[in-house]
Design an enzyme around this catalytic site. Structure first.
Site, PDB file in Angstrom:
ATOM      1  N   THR A  99       4.098  -4.884  -2.275  1.00  0.00           N
ATOM      2  CA  THR A  99       3.534  -3.634  -1.765  1.00  0.00           C
ATOM      3  C   THR A  99       3.988  -2.494  -2.654  1.00  0.00           C
ATOM      4  O   THR A  99       5.164  -2.420  -3.029  1.00  0.00           O
ATOM      5  CB  THR A  99       3.923  -3.295  -0.301  1.00  0.00           C
ATOM      6  OG1 THR A  99       3.708  -1.894  -0.095  1.00  0.00           O
ATOM      7  CG2 THR A  99       5.354  -3.590   0.040  1.00  0.00           C
ATOM      8  N   ASP A 141       3.584  -6.520   4.712  1.00  0.00           N
ATOM      9  CA  ASP A 141       3.998  -6.828   6.083  1.00  0.00           C
ATOM     10  C   ASP A 141       2.919  -7.593   6.859  1.00  0.00           C
ATOM     11  O   ASP A 141       3.216  -8.582   7.537  1.00  0.00           O
ATOM     12  CB  ASP A 141       4.409  -5.554   6.830  1.00  0.00           C
ATOM     13  CG  ASP A 141       3.314  -4.502   6.855  1.00  0.00           C
ATOM     14  OD1 ASP A 141       2.570  -4.388   5.865  1.00  0.00           O
ATOM     15  OD2 ASP A 141       3.181  -3.785   7.870  1.00  0.00           O
ATOM     16  N   GLY A 154      -9.877  -7.692   8.745  1.00  0.00           N
ATOM     17  CA  GLY A 154     -10.104  -9.024   9.296  1.00  0.00           C
ATOM     18  C   GLY A 154      -8.848  -9.875   9.317  1.00  0.00           C
ATOM     19  O   GLY A 154      -8.875 -11.050   8.950  1.00  0.00           O
ATOM     20  N   ARG A 186      -3.481  24.163  -4.578  1.00  0.00           N
ATOM     21  CA  ARG A 186      -4.419  23.083  -4.891  1.00  0.00           C
ATOM     22  C   ARG A 186      -3.808  21.736  -4.471  1.00  0.00           C
ATOM     23  O   ARG A 186      -2.585  21.583  -4.501  1.00  0.00           O
ATOM     24  CB  ARG A 186      -4.709  23.018  -6.388  1.00  0.00           C
ATOM     25  CG  ARG A 186      -5.479  24.211  -6.931  1.00  0.00           C
ATOM     26  CD  ARG A 186      -6.941  24.165  -6.518  1.00  0.00           C
ATOM     27  NE  ARG A 186      -7.698  25.231  -7.141  1.00  0.00           N
ATOM     28  CZ  ARG A 186      -7.878  26.444  -6.624  1.00  0.00           C
ATOM     29  NH1 ARG A 186      -7.328  26.759  -5.455  1.00  0.00           N
ATOM     30  NH2 ARG A 186      -8.595  27.353  -7.265  1.00  0.00           N
ATOM     31  N   ARG A 202      -5.776 -11.164  14.410  1.00  0.00           N
ATOM     32  CA  ARG A 202      -6.498 -10.236  15.304  1.00  0.00           C
ATOM     33  C   ARG A 202      -7.887 -10.000  14.741  1.00  0.00           C
ATOM     34  O   ARG A 202      -8.248  -8.891  14.404  1.00  0.00           O
ATOM     35  CB  ARG A 202      -5.738  -8.901  15.390  1.00  0.00           C
ATOM     36  CG  ARG A 202      -4.403  -9.007  16.084  1.00  0.00           C
ATOM     37  CD  ARG A 202      -3.651  -7.692  16.076  1.00  0.00           C
ATOM     38  NE  ARG A 202      -2.993  -7.440  14.804  1.00  0.00           N
ATOM     39  CZ  ARG A 202      -1.820  -7.934  14.460  1.00  0.00           C
ATOM     40  NH1 ARG A 202      -1.151  -8.700  15.280  1.00  0.00           N
ATOM     41  NH2 ARG A 202      -1.303  -7.664  13.288  1.00  0.00           N
ATOM     42  N   MET A 211       0.585   7.567  -1.828  1.00  0.00           N
ATOM     43  CA  MET A 211       0.579   6.584  -0.749  1.00  0.00           C
ATOM     44  C   MET A 211       1.990   6.439  -0.175  1.00  0.00           C
ATOM     45  O   MET A 211       2.965   6.854  -0.792  1.00  0.00           O
ATOM     46  CB  MET A 211       0.023   5.260  -1.239  1.00  0.00           C
ATOM     47  CG  MET A 211      -1.490   5.293  -1.346  1.00  0.00           C
ATOM     48  SD  MET A 211      -2.178   3.670  -1.612  1.00  0.00           S
ATOM     49  CE  MET A 211      -3.932   4.051  -1.535  1.00  0.00           C
ATOM     50  N   GLY A 253      -3.455  -4.683   0.621  1.00  0.00           N
ATOM     51  CA  GLY A 253      -3.840  -3.848  -0.517  1.00  0.00           C
ATOM     52  C   GLY A 253      -3.322  -4.449  -1.806  1.00  0.00           C
ATOM     53  O   GLY A 253      -2.225  -5.006  -1.838  1.00  0.00           O
ATOM     54  N   ASP A 260       4.240   0.344  -1.623  1.00  0.00           N
ATOM     55  CA  ASP A 260       5.000   1.250  -0.741  1.00  0.00           C
ATOM     56  C   ASP A 260       6.494   0.903  -0.681  1.00  0.00           C
ATOM     57  O   ASP A 260       7.292   1.723  -0.219  1.00  0.00           O
ATOM     58  CB  ASP A 260       4.441   1.192   0.689  1.00  0.00           C
ATOM     59  CG  ASP A 260       3.055   1.804   0.796  1.00  0.00           C
ATOM     60  OD1 ASP A 260       2.514   2.239  -0.240  1.00  0.00           O
ATOM     61  OD2 ASP A 260       2.501   1.831   1.910  1.00  0.00           O
ATOM     62  N   ARG A 300       2.640   4.789   3.733  1.00  0.00           N
ATOM     63  CA  ARG A 300       2.154   4.843   5.116  1.00  0.00           C
ATOM     64  C   ARG A 300       3.307   5.042   6.116  1.00  0.00           C
ATOM     65  O   ARG A 300       3.281   5.955   6.915  1.00  0.00           O
ATOM     66  CB  ARG A 300       1.429   3.527   5.380  1.00  0.00           C
ATOM     67  CG  ARG A 300       1.006   3.268   6.778  1.00  0.00           C
ATOM     68  CD  ARG A 300       0.254   1.969   6.838  1.00  0.00           C
ATOM     69  NE  ARG A 300      -1.102   2.137   6.357  1.00  0.00           N
ATOM     70  CZ  ARG A 300      -2.122   2.574   7.099  1.00  0.00           C
ATOM     71  NH1 ARG A 300      -1.936   2.882   8.350  1.00  0.00           N
ATOM     72  NH2 ARG A 300      -3.308   2.679   6.592  1.00  0.00           N
ATOM     73  N   ARG A 326       0.601  28.680  -9.264  1.00  0.00           N
ATOM     74  CA  ARG A 326       0.085  28.093  -8.024  1.00  0.00           C
ATOM     75  C   ARG A 326       1.095  27.175  -7.346  1.00  0.00           C
ATOM     76  O   ARG A 326       2.083  26.770  -7.946  1.00  0.00           O
ATOM     77  CB  ARG A 326      -1.138  27.217  -8.345  1.00  0.00           C
ATOM     78  CG  ARG A 326      -2.390  28.010  -8.574  1.00  0.00           C
ATOM     79  CD  ARG A 326      -3.509  27.080  -8.999  1.00  0.00           C
ATOM     80  NE  ARG A 326      -4.777  27.782  -9.080  1.00  0.00           N
ATOM     81  CZ  ARG A 326      -5.795  27.395  -9.834  1.00  0.00           C
ATOM     82  NH1 ARG A 326      -5.703  26.317 -10.591  1.00  0.00           N
ATOM     83  NH2 ARG A 326      -6.906  28.079  -9.829  1.00  0.00           N
ATOM     84  N   ASP A 346       8.049  -0.989   1.333  1.00  0.00           N
ATOM     85  CA  ASP A 346       8.582  -0.874   2.698  1.00  0.00           C
ATOM     86  C   ASP A 346       8.900  -2.224   3.344  1.00  0.00           C
ATOM     87  O   ASP A 346       9.071  -2.306   4.557  1.00  0.00           O
ATOM     88  CB  ASP A 346       7.616  -0.064   3.581  1.00  0.00           C
ATOM     89  CG  ASP A 346       6.201  -0.634   3.598  1.00  0.00           C
ATOM     90  OD1 ASP A 346       5.999  -1.723   3.031  1.00  0.00           O
ATOM     91  OD2 ASP A 346       5.303   0.007   4.176  1.00  0.00           O
TER      92      ASP A 346
END
Ligand code: F6P
Length: 363
Positions: free
Chosen positions: A142, A120, A79, A281, A83, A186, A10, A144, A188, A179, A146
């Site tokens: 990343t 990763d 892709g 919401r 793998r 994001m 990403g 993230d 993961r 509310r 991580d």
């Protein structure tokens, strides 16, 4: 020296700054740089690209790109060459390892070394290429945050800053309507974005993958706020957060790529509405967190990482990843960096701060 550059996985704000720093540093040493389009697709499947799968990167090609989001090389998170989903004669799809072919093609293109910029998945590919005798220096990317063995990855600060700004904006509308606003971000495997943005945005609950949540605990927090007259609540949910009894929210699964996550925020919102009776919401920040101009912090580490990758090659290093270890950038073995994900430690200061401030973590 002829250096190949690849951006995989990403996209993250700061990729172009890494590319610019690496190219400028290399050109200043009299080296040549060449970009591989869309991860490794440009070298594995050049026929798919009208203008060729490789992009020459002279100094002029990287002018004025430090502040641009995205990547001028393109990227992909499908892709994976380790793998690669390959249709079989019987109609099934088998994951085939293309590492040997990829390494041969990198050599055939005359590349002496590769700067692999990615998370990763991309760095796992980089490790496989090292085992095939390709000289690789990795750069951790990343939003993230991580990736292990680096204090931070570039892209993370931009994502957290934007998420915080969004949370700030939600406070007034949440309060006006009394509310519960659920914000999905994001994250993961790790809840770094949710934790940092939620803490700096002073939210009421933060749900992260590292702490399976009990929704009743969150509902209780909302009810307690109502009792004190604070009639609104803001809950941040990482996309990979899951209830104690149940798995992550998955949208789809495709061969050769990770499951697509989605719906974690909506699941929490629906549950909270049922439990508290309050109007709820959901806002999904999703890919907005990956776009836009990198913050100055991200630009700086991206530029430092790009330049450090070229210094590593000059110093004869191989199979390493550049890593931020303030105040310096150091090199760590690629294998070590990809061995495990960097999750939020449950005893870290930010988690303790949440608990001290009464922010519910769903446990
Ligand atoms: O790895 C970064 C990341 O932003 C994850 O947090 C998220 O699950 C994934 O990318 C989404 O990727 P895609 O672009 O395929 O939706």
């Amino acid at each position: 020296m002829k250096i190949g550059l690849s951006t995989g996985g990403g996209d993250a704000p700061g990729l172009n700054a890494v590319i610019r720093a690496a190219v400028v540093s290399a050109v200043r040493r009299g080296w040549e740089c060449i970009g591989i389009r869309n991860g490794y697709d440009g070298i594995l499947f050049p026929e798919r690209f009208e203008e060729g799968g490789l992009l020459p990167l002279p100094r002029s090609r990287v002018r004025g790109i430090t502040h641009l989001g995205g990547t001028i090389l393109g990227t992909t998170n499908r892709g994976n060459p380790l793998r690669y989903p390959t249709p079989q004669p019987d109609g099934s799809v088998k994951e085939v390892d293309h590492t040997v072919e990829l390494a041969d093609k990198i050599r055939a293109a005359g590349m002496d070394a590769l700067v692999a910029i990615g998370g990763d998945g991309s760095l796992e590919i980089a490790c496989a290429l090292v085992r095939q005798g390709i000289r690789v220096v990795g750069v951790p990317k990343t939003i993230d945050n991580d990736l292990d063995k680096t204090v931070i990855t570039f892209g993370f600060d931009t994502a957290v800053s934007f998420a915080t700004e969004c949370i700030d904006r939600l406070h007034t509308t949440a309060e006006s309507h009394r509310r519960v606003m659920v914000v999905e971000v994001m994250g993961r495997y790790a809840g770094w974005i949710a934790l940092n943005a939620g803490l700096s945005g002073s939210v009421d609950a933060i749900l992260i993958p590292e702490i399976p949540y009990d929704l009743e605990k969150v509902a209780d927090k909302v009810r307690r706020r109502d009792k004190t007259g604070a009639n609104f609540s803001i809950v941040v949910v990482a996309e990979g957060a899951a209830p104690r009894e149940g798995g992550v929210s998955v949208v789809s699964h495709e061969a050769g790529r990770l499951e697509r996550l989605g719906g974690a925020g909506e699941r929490v919102a629906q549950g909270l509405q049922e439990l508290t009776g309050k109007e709820t919401r959901t806002v999904v920040l999703g890919h907005l967190l990956r776009g836009g101009t990198p913050t100055s912090f991200d630009r700086l580490i991206a530029l430092r990482f790009g330049a450090a990758a070229i210094r590593a090659l000059e110093e004869g290093k191989d199979g390493v990843m550049v890593a931020l270890d303030p105040p310096t950038v150091r090199y760590v073995p690629l294998e070590d960096a990809t061995r495990r994900m960097k999750k939020v430690p449950l005893d870290c200061d930010s988690i303790l701060t949440c608990r001290d401030l009464g922010i519910c973590l769903g446990d």
